[in-house]
Design an enzyme around this catalytic site. Structure first.
Site, mmCIF file in Angstrom:
data_model
loop_
_atom_site.group_PDB
_atom_site.id
_atom_site.type_symbol
_atom_site.label_atom_id
_atom_site.label_comp_id
_atom_site.label_asym_id
_atom_site.label_seq_id
_atom_site.Cartn_x
_atom_site.Cartn_y
_atom_site.Cartn_z
ATOM 1 N N ALA A 196 15.541 57.489 -76.939
ATOM 2 C CA ALA A 196 16.925 56.679 -77.230
ATOM 3 C C ALA A 196 16.806 57.008 -78.133
ATOM 4 O O ALA A 196 18.100 57.210 -78.039
ATOM 5 C CB ALA A 196 16.717 55.284 -76.334
ATOM 6 N N VAL A 197 16.134 56.196 -79.182
ATOM 7 C CA VAL A 197 16.106 56.438 -80.507
ATOM 8 C C VAL A 197 16.525 57.607 -80.993
ATOM 9 O O VAL A 197 16.443 58.034 -81.715
ATOM 10 C CB VAL A 197 14.245 56.011 -81.086
ATOM 11 C CG1 VAL A 197 14.903 56.242 -82.992
ATOM 12 C CG2 VAL A 197 14.829 54.051 -81.045
ATOM 13 N N LYS A 222 4.525 40.551 -85.006
ATOM 14 C CA LYS A 222 5.184 41.931 -86.193
ATOM 15 C C LYS A 222 5.877 41.447 -86.700
ATOM 16 O O LYS A 222 5.947 41.668 -88.199
ATOM 17 C CB LYS A 222 5.701 43.131 -85.348
ATOM 18 C CG LYS A 222 4.747 43.893 -84.196
ATOM 19 C CD LYS A 222 5.856 44.936 -83.614
ATOM 20 C CE LYS A 222 4.919 45.279 -82.508
ATOM 21 N NZ LYS A 222 6.055 45.918 -81.272
ATOM 22 N N CYS A 260 12.328 46.667 -84.889
ATOM 23 C CA CYS A 260 13.899 46.678 -84.831
ATOM 24 C C CYS A 260 14.087 45.053 -85.810
ATOM 25 O O CYS A 260 15.516 45.080 -86.138
ATOM 26 C CB CYS A 260 14.899 46.298 -83.167
ATOM 27 S SG CYS A 260 14.030 46.415 -82.274
ATOM 28 N N GLN A 271 16.690 39.915 -77.133
ATOM 29 C CA GLN A 271 16.318 41.335 -77.533
ATOM 30 C C GLN A 271 16.852 42.594 -76.053
ATOM 31 O O GLN A 271 16.336 42.128 -74.933
ATOM 32 C CB GLN A 271 15.445 41.765 -77.749
ATOM 33 C CG GLN A 271 14.635 41.488 -79.309
ATOM 34 C CD GLN A 271 12.924 41.847 -79.697
ATOM 35 O OE1 GLN A 271 12.650 41.143 -80.050
ATOM 36 N NE2 GLN A 271 13.005 42.430 -79.573
ATOM 37 N N THR A 329 13.955 63.283 -77.251
ATOM 38 C CA THR A 329 14.171 63.016 -75.999
ATOM 39 C C THR A 329 14.430 62.005 -75.508
ATOM 40 O O THR A 329 15.699 61.263 -74.536
ATOM 41 C CB THR A 329 13.978 64.379 -75.145
ATOM 42 O OG1 THR A 329 12.127 63.478 -74.751
ATOM 43 C CG2 THR A 329 13.575 64.806 -75.387
ATOM 44 N N ARG A 349 2.330 50.927 -89.979
ATOM 45 C CA ARG A 349 3.446 49.624 -90.677
ATOM 46 C C ARG A 349 2.416 48.461 -91.484
ATOM 47 O O ARG A 349 2.508 48.391 -92.873
ATOM 48 C CB ARG A 349 3.979 48.773 -89.258
ATOM 49 C CG ARG A 349 5.321 49.233 -89.175
ATOM 50 C CD ARG A 349 6.262 48.148 -87.847
ATOM 51 N NE ARG A 349 6.821 49.556 -87.290
ATOM 52 C CZ ARG A 349 7.380 49.257 -86.030
ATOM 53 N NH1 ARG A 349 7.145 47.812 -85.054
ATOM 54 N NH2 ARG A 349 8.352 49.457 -85.463
ATOM 55 N N HIS A 375 20.550 43.547 -80.489
ATOM 56 C CA HIS A 375 19.993 42.462 -80.952
ATOM 57 C C HIS A 375 20.113 41.629 -81.430
ATOM 58 O O HIS A 375 20.938 41.553 -82.069
ATOM 59 C CB HIS A 375 18.288 43.267 -81.253
ATOM 60 C CG HIS A 375 17.369 43.747 -80.476
ATOM 61 N ND1 HIS A 375 17.841 43.808 -79.144
ATOM 62 C CD2 HIS A 375 16.356 44.295 -80.748
ATOM 63 C CE1 HIS A 375 16.249 45.373 -79.455
ATOM 64 N NE2 HIS A 375 15.815 45.058 -80.082
ATOM 65 N N SER A 422 17.810 48.613 -74.226
ATOM 66 C CA SER A 422 17.190 49.714 -75.327
ATOM 67 C C SER A 422 16.347 50.184 -75.637
ATOM 68 O O SER A 422 15.897 51.017 -76.148
ATOM 69 C CB SER A 422 18.562 50.297 -75.684
ATOM 70 O OG SER A 422 19.057 48.966 -76.904
#
Ligand code: 25A
Ligand code: L14
Length: 347
Positions: A15-16, A214, A130, A157, A13, A101, A243, A160
């Site tokens: 955005a991604v 990151k 991202c 950035q 559900t 990660r 971005h 979203s």
């Protein structure tokens, strides 16, 4: 085997997650069944898929029975808890959160850059941050050409990245300001409408934000070269999708702007948009909805030898998240790696 694949999207559900479903459909990923999973809040809702919709089911540890592949984008906590359950059920996980990660057991993959890293996966493959993805897609070909020694990156950035709630917050604040009412601040620490926030994610003891660190750590792991020095400043800007990044890159060997343009013009996943005379350069309004990483404003850094400046823009929800995850899944299929070698690897 491919004809009978069952694929789950966790965080469907969001955005991604929604973009993951639409990317699986638009790229004809060979799944016979797709399952939409989210939190109990969304159970019973539906999400669009192909010409119809999918019912949303609540994610539980039993959700992965008979599932071959799960794409996760429901936050780090959800991935930490549920990805090991998926692997135990024999389901391969491609995880978009930050949870796995830097785990040595998990490859961190951008298919244009390090597809070979998938070969030793143990069930969980991590999708990078991202901002890191679009940077390494643009830089890996230049690294091969002239050996990168140092990267200074500043990001711009889009909201979203934080999910649907942040898109709504920017829209609402803009409306409130045009109506002369006090803008409501909830997702970000300060107003984002008509503003810039030099903070993405939490601050660490060294004065950098998590997002900045990151970019440092993930770049070294993906480019498989800890000698490349990276320093980052990450900034939230009032843009909905896309971005942007300003890069200052130093090389071991000379590389002219013209040579860099030539290298990038044939690089996979890259589109060069660089014609100052015609006012042509990448912008978020053009990158939104596109798959490629756009590079422009390539020019010599006249203050240093062997250094270039450039401007890199990509759709953070597509290449920065959903598309990269689906490309990883496609590469797993091509390499016949869509199987869990040891269901106990994360137990
Ligand atoms: O911890 P991290 O790794 O830093 O990640 C934090 C967040 O950042 C996003 C992602 O938010 C993530 O939750 N994110 C992570 N990596 C990203 C990247 N590389 C990234 N964003 C960009 N690039 P998100 O909003 O995209 O997704 C949130 C989803 O996670 C589900 N969820 C949350 N807790 C859960 C869980 N699922 C299972 N178990 C849990 N414990 C969450 O589901 C959502 O799908 P939900 O049920 O909480 O749904 C929230 C409701 O929000 C509304 N809604 C969301 N998106 C839209 C929408 N409505 C309309 N259009 C939309 N596009 C719906 O009402 C939905 O029901
Ligand atoms: O590490 O723009 O994927 O708020 C998810 C949220 C990156 C930043 C991640 C955002 C983060 C993103």
């Amino acid at each position: 085997m491919s004809a009978s694949l069952t694929v789950a999207v966790v965080g469907a559900t969001g955005a991604v997650g929604r973009e993951m479903l639409s990317t699986l459909a638009s790229r004809d990923f060979p799944a016979s069944t797709c399952i939409a999973l989210a939190s109990a809040r969304s159970a019973g809702a539906v999400v669009p898929f192909k010409d119809g919709e999918l019912p949303v089911r609540e994610l539980t540890e039993h959700s992965f029975k008979g599932v071959d592949l799960a794409l996760f984008s429901a936050g780090g906590g959800t991935s930490e808890t549920f990805a090991p359950h998926a692997v135990k059920s024999g389901c391969v996980v491609v995880d978009n959160s930050s949870a796995w990660r830097m785990d040595e057991r998990c490859p961190l993959v951008v298919p244009e850059v390090n597809p070979h890293a998938l070969a030793c996966h143990k069930g969980i493959i991590a999708n990078p941050n991202c901002s890191t993805i679009q940077m390494v897609v643009a830089l890996q070909p230049l690294h091969k050409a002239a050996g990168i020694t140092r990267i200074v990156v500043s990001t711009y950035q889009a909201v979203s990245g934080t999910g649907h709630k942040a898109v709504t917050e920017l829209e609402t604040q803009v409306r409130q300001m045009f109506n002369m009412t006090e803008p409501a601040v909830s997702v970000y620490p300060h107003r984002i409408a008509f503003n810039c926030l030099p903070q993405i994610d939490a601050f660490l003891d060294n004065g950098y934000t998590k997002e900045e660190m990151k970019m440092v750590m993930e770049t070294a792991k993906i480019m498989e070269d800890p000698s490349i020095k990276v320093t980052a400043t990450t900034v939230r800007v009032p843009v909905f999708y896309g971005h942007s990044e300003s890069l200052n890159v130093e090389f071991a060997r000379p590389l002219t702007a013209r040579e860099a343009r030539a290298v990038l013009s044939v690089a996979p996943g890259v589109t060069v948009l660089d014609n100052p005379a015609e006012k042509i350069y990448p912008m978020p309004i053009h990158a939104a909805g596109e798959d490629n990483v756009f590079v422009g404003r390539i020019r010599q850094d006249e203050s240093r030898p062997n250094a270039l400046n450039m401007w890199v823009v990509a759709d953070n929800i597509r290449k920065g998240a959903a598309l990269n995850a689906v490309q990883i899944a496609e590469q797993l299929l091509r390499d016949k790696l869509l199987r869990v070698p040891d269901p106990g690897a994360f137990a």
